[in-house]
Design an enzyme around this catalytic site. Structure first.
Site, PDB file in Angstrom:
ATOM      1  N   GLY A  35       0.761  -1.206  -0.134  1.00  0.00           N
ATOM      2  CA  GLY A  35       0.044   0.014   0.092  1.00  0.00           C
ATOM      3  C   GLY A  35       0.828   1.228  -0.082  1.00  0.00           C
ATOM      4  O   GLY A  35       1.900   1.282  -0.904  1.00  0.00           O
ATOM      5  N   GLU A  36       0.582   2.238   0.946  1.00  0.00           N
ATOM      6  CA  GLU A  36       1.404   3.484   1.108  1.00  0.00           C
ATOM      7  C   GLU A  36       1.653   3.594   2.427  1.00  0.00           C
ATOM      8  O   GLU A  36       0.717   3.711   3.519  1.00  0.00           O
ATOM      9  CB  GLU A  36       0.480   4.373   0.288  1.00  0.00           C
ATOM     10  CG  GLU A  36       1.561   5.471  -0.114  1.00  0.00           C
ATOM     11  CD  GLU A  36       2.366   6.364   0.792  1.00  0.00           C
ATOM     12  OE1 GLU A  36       3.311   6.610   0.504  1.00  0.00           O
ATOM     13  OE2 GLU A  36       1.551   6.685   1.833  1.00  0.00           O
ATOM     14  N   SER A  37       3.139   3.679   2.722  1.00  0.00           N
ATOM     15  CA  SER A  37       3.621   3.370   4.116  1.00  0.00           C
ATOM     16  C   SER A  37       3.179   4.608   4.902  1.00  0.00           C
ATOM     17  O   SER A  37       2.959   4.512   6.077  1.00  0.00           O
ATOM     18  CB  SER A  37       4.990   2.916   4.161  1.00  0.00           C
ATOM     19  OG  SER A  37       5.711   3.896   3.490  1.00  0.00           O
TER      20      SER A  37
ATOM     21  N   CYS B  79       6.143  -5.172   0.908  1.00  0.00           N
ATOM     22  CA  CYS B  79       6.169  -3.817   0.445  1.00  0.00           C
ATOM     23  C   CYS B  79       6.117  -2.736   1.168  1.00  0.00           C
ATOM     24  O   CYS B  79       6.885  -2.467   2.246  1.00  0.00           O
ATOM     25  CB  CYS B  79       5.483  -3.673  -0.954  1.00  0.00           C
ATOM     26  SG  CYS B  79       5.902  -2.390  -2.168  1.00  0.00           S
TER      27      CYS B  79
ATOM     28  N   ARG C 287      13.055   3.756   0.408  1.00  0.00           N
ATOM     29  CA  ARG C 287      11.615   3.364  -0.352  1.00  0.00           C
ATOM     30  C   ARG C 287      11.867   3.695  -1.708  1.00  0.00           C
ATOM     31  O   ARG C 287      12.515   4.533  -2.189  1.00  0.00           O
ATOM     32  CB  ARG C 287      10.676   4.749   0.171  1.00  0.00           C
ATOM     33  CG  ARG C 287      10.020   4.191   1.663  1.00  0.00           C
ATOM     34  CD  ARG C 287       9.142   5.064   2.232  1.00  0.00           C
ATOM     35  NE  ARG C 287       8.067   5.290   1.436  1.00  0.00           N
ATOM     36  CZ  ARG C 287       7.231   6.440   1.585  1.00  0.00           C
ATOM     37  NH1 ARG C 287       7.598   7.277   2.357  1.00  0.00           N
ATOM     38  NH2 ARG C 287       6.101   6.356   0.840  1.00  0.00           N
TER      39      ARG C 287
ATOM     40  N   ILE D  71       6.444  -3.209  -7.249  1.00  0.00           N
ATOM     41  CA  ILE D  71       5.388  -2.200  -7.669  1.00  0.00           C
ATOM     42  C   ILE D  71       6.045  -0.809  -6.629  1.00  0.00           C
ATOM     43  O   ILE D  71       5.588  -0.848  -5.540  1.00  0.00           O
ATOM     44  CB  ILE D  71       3.998  -2.670  -7.247  1.00  0.00           C
ATOM     45  CG1 ILE D  71       3.344  -3.778  -8.021  1.00  0.00           C
ATOM     46  CG2 ILE D  71       3.190  -1.248  -7.757  1.00  0.00           C
ATOM     47  CD1 ILE D  71       1.988  -4.338  -7.827  1.00  0.00           C
ATOM     48  N   ARG D  72       6.604  -0.011  -7.468  1.00  0.00           N
ATOM     49  CA  ARG D  72       7.108   0.876  -6.825  1.00  0.00           C
ATOM     50  C   ARG D  72       7.828   0.632  -5.125  1.00  0.00           C
ATOM     51  O   ARG D  72       7.523   1.028  -4.268  1.00  0.00           O
ATOM     52  CB  ARG D  72       6.080   2.122  -6.438  1.00  0.00           C
ATOM     53  CG  ARG D  72       6.578   3.444  -6.305  1.00  0.00           C
ATOM     54  CD  ARG D  72       5.662   4.614  -6.327  1.00  0.00           C
ATOM     55  NE  ARG D  72       6.306   5.905  -6.449  1.00  0.00           N
ATOM     56  CZ  ARG D  72       5.990   6.829  -5.645  1.00  0.00           C
ATOM     57  NH1 ARG D  72       5.025   6.816  -5.092  1.00  0.00           N
ATOM     58  NH2 ARG D  72       6.826   7.881  -5.777  1.00  0.00           N
TER      59      ARG D  72
ATOM     60  N   HIS E 174       5.507  -8.645  -3.803  1.00  0.00           N
ATOM     61  CA  HIS E 174       4.112  -8.813  -3.602  1.00  0.00           C
ATOM     62  C   HIS E 174       3.561 -10.254  -3.828  1.00  0.00           C
ATOM     63  O   HIS E 174       3.025 -10.483  -5.012  1.00  0.00           O
ATOM     64  CB  HIS E 174       3.233  -7.861  -4.408  1.00  0.00           C
ATOM     65  CG  HIS E 174       2.911  -6.477  -3.887  1.00  0.00           C
ATOM     66  ND1 HIS E 174       2.333  -6.034  -2.971  1.00  0.00           N
ATOM     67  CD2 HIS E 174       3.973  -5.406  -4.334  1.00  0.00           C
ATOM     68  CE1 HIS E 174       2.613  -4.680  -2.832  1.00  0.00           C
ATOM     69  NE2 HIS E 174       3.530  -4.288  -3.698  1.00  0.00           N
TER      70      HIS E 174
ATOM     71  N   GLU F 104       0.938 -11.622  -2.708  1.00  0.00           N
ATOM     72  CA  GLU F 104      -0.088 -11.819  -2.561  1.00  0.00           C
ATOM     73  C   GLU F 104      -0.800 -11.284  -4.010  1.00  0.00           C
ATOM     74  O   GLU F 104      -1.985 -11.493  -4.431  1.00  0.00           O
ATOM     75  CB  GLU F 104      -1.055 -10.856  -1.669  1.00  0.00           C
ATOM     76  CG  GLU F 104      -0.789  -9.447  -1.805  1.00  0.00           C
ATOM     77  CD  GLU F 104       0.683  -8.909  -1.528  1.00  0.00           C
ATOM     78  OE1 GLU F 104       1.583  -9.652  -1.483  1.00  0.00           O
ATOM     79  OE2 GLU F 104       0.713  -7.488  -1.672  1.00  0.00           O
TER      80      GLU F 104
HETATM   81  N1  GLN Z   1       5.968   2.908  -2.626  1.00  0.00           N
HETATM   82  C1  GLN Z   1       4.884   2.605  -1.480  1.00  0.00           C
HETATM   83  C2  GLN Z   1       5.675   3.264  -0.110  1.00  0.00           C
HETATM   84  O1  GLN Z   1       6.458   3.819  -0.033  1.00  0.00           O
HETATM   85  C3  GLN Z   1       5.179   1.096  -1.297  1.00  0.00           C
HETATM   86  C4  GLN Z   1       4.173   0.361  -2.623  1.00  0.00           C
HETATM   87  C5  GLN Z   1       3.891  -0.863  -2.490  1.00  0.00           C
HETATM   88  O2  GLN Z   1       3.475  -1.226  -1.204  1.00  0.00           O
HETATM   89  N2  GLN Z   1       3.502  -1.473  -3.722  1.00  0.00           N
HETATM   90  O3  GLN Z   1       4.892   3.007   0.810  1.00  0.00           O
END
Ligand code: GLN
Length: 196
Positions: A46-48, A78, A104, A133-134, A170, A172
């Site tokens: 997700g987005e930390s 992630c 990150r 993913i990113r 990931h 999942e």
């Molecule tokens: N870029 C997100 C972060 O820095 C992590 C990306 C992800 O969980 N796919 O939180």
């Protein structure tokens, strides 16, 4: 096994689907009381920084730390990996329980996402498809942290410290449940993951 998945934001539903495929129901964790009775916990992608903000707002930071310090298995994928880390090189709220330094967005932007075959220590049955993913990378680990997987250039993308597991990628989002099974301490026959 009663498994919780942090469900503040991110791809918690995909983790729940994977757990169901290997015979485990899960509980969505949004409030401290949702941790009661859990035997393991997954922190999804997700987005930390959002995890940090929402977990602070819902009073979850200390209960999550206590849960992890109690020794129950926890796995961050992630953003979940970032959320576990002690050092993320910038000022953001994390649980700060795992002795790793993380960078990150280490591979660039969303469009630079990629898939790579990975050899993960302890996982039999051939390479695992790593979906990045990113994604973050683990820049360094303390001596008591075991590196489980690196990319061809040596970049660390999975590690374990005692009962804490962290992956930059990931599992999942694949159709391969081997890492979920490994996390839960289950044994799957090597070639059988394809039949799920
Ligand atoms: N870029 C997100 C972060 O820095 C992590 C990306 C992800 O969980 N796919 O939180």
């Amino acid at each position: 096994m009663k498994v919780g998945i942090l469900a503040l934001q991110g791809d918690f539903i995909e983790h729940a689907h994977m757990l169901r495929r290997i015979g485990h129901e899960s509980v969505e964790v949004r409030l401290p009381q949702h941790l009661d009775g859990l035997e393991a916990l997954i922190l999804p992608g997700g987005e930390s920084t959002t995890f940090g903000r929402l977990a602070t707002r819902y009073g979850l930071i200390e209960p999550l730390r206590r849960f992890i310090y109690s020794g129950k298995p926890v796995w961050g994928t992630c953003a979940g990996l970032i959320f576990l880390a002690k050092d993320v090189g910038r000022d953001q709220v994390t649980l700060g329980v795992m002795d790793i330094r993380v960078a990150r967005n280490a591979f660039g932007r969303q469009v630079d996402s990629f898939v790579a075959p990975l050899n993960v220590k302890g996982l039999s049955g051939g390479p695992f498809t790593g979906v990045f993913i990113r994604a973050p990378v683990i820049e360094s680990v303390a001596p008591h942290v075991e590196v489980l997987c690196t990319l061809a250039d040596g970049t660390i993308v999975a590690a374990r410290q005692d009962h804490m597991l962290a992956t930059s990628f990931h599992p999942e989002l694949t159709d391969d449940p081997r890492l979920h099974a490994l996390f839960l301490g289950l044994q799957l026959p090597t070639a059988d993951h394809a039949v799920f």
